[in-house]
Design a protein around this motif. Structure first.
Motif: not given
Length: 175
Positions: A60-81
């Motif tokens: 949310a702090c980076h303007g990215l939100q996902q409905a399913a947590f599996a998608d959120s974790l994938q988005s989060y890890r891409q953000l970390r990379c």
């Protein structure tokens, strides 16, 4: 009663802070037990919802939100990379009736050097060091995360476990 923290600001219960600097450590090193997948191993069950909230907060702090947590974790890890910075680290601290639990994603450091140290009577220090070589270029990553705990804990009885998918959980019992 359970309280959770997902930022690096001070709290009346305990606080977290991070910083970069020398990779040297001091104090008592805690062994890091190897466990199964974070979302399947029952050892991590009580920390999951708090960690999920931490991931959602980072997104949310980076303007990215996902409905399913599996998608959120994938988005989060891409953000970390893409953005390896303090504000993109999902980290949560939880207090329940008998323990303080700290949960953070250290997947980038699984193949490198990861340490959890007890420092004094009320501080835990987590350090990671990783080197990646691609095309003749070496990229060094380091991090340091401190957890300051209140009085009334048995820090010498702290334990740490790393899930096979790179999520570190540290548990410190209350006295």
């Amino acid at each position: 009663m359970v309280s959770s923290r997902t930022s690096t600001q001070s709290s009346s219960s305990f606080s977290m802070s991070s910083g970069f600097g020398d990779f040297g450590t001091w104090g008592l090193a805690l062994p890091i037990a190897q466990r199964g997948l974070f979302f399947r191993d029952s050892y991590f069950q009580r920390a999951r919802q708090h960690y999920e909230a931490s991931v959602q907060n980072v997104l949310a702090c980076h303007g990215l939100q996902q409905a399913a947590f599996a998608d959120s974790l994938q988005s989060y890890r891409q953000l970390r990379c893409d953005h390896h910075r303090e504000d993109s680290q999902a980290c949560t601290a939880i207090e329940d009736e008998s323990n303080y639990k700290m949960v953070l994603d250290v997947r980038e450091f699984q193949g490198g050097d990861l340490k959890v140290n007890v420092v004094g009577d009320h501080e835990l220090l987590v350090e990671g060091n990783s080197e990646k070589k691609e095309g003749g270029v070496a990229q060094m990553r380091t991090f340091r995360q401190r957890f300051l705990l209140p009085r009334g804990v048995d820090i010498q009885e702290s334990s740490s476990a790393l899930s096979s998918d790179g999520i570190l959980t540290i548990i410190t019992p209350k006295v």
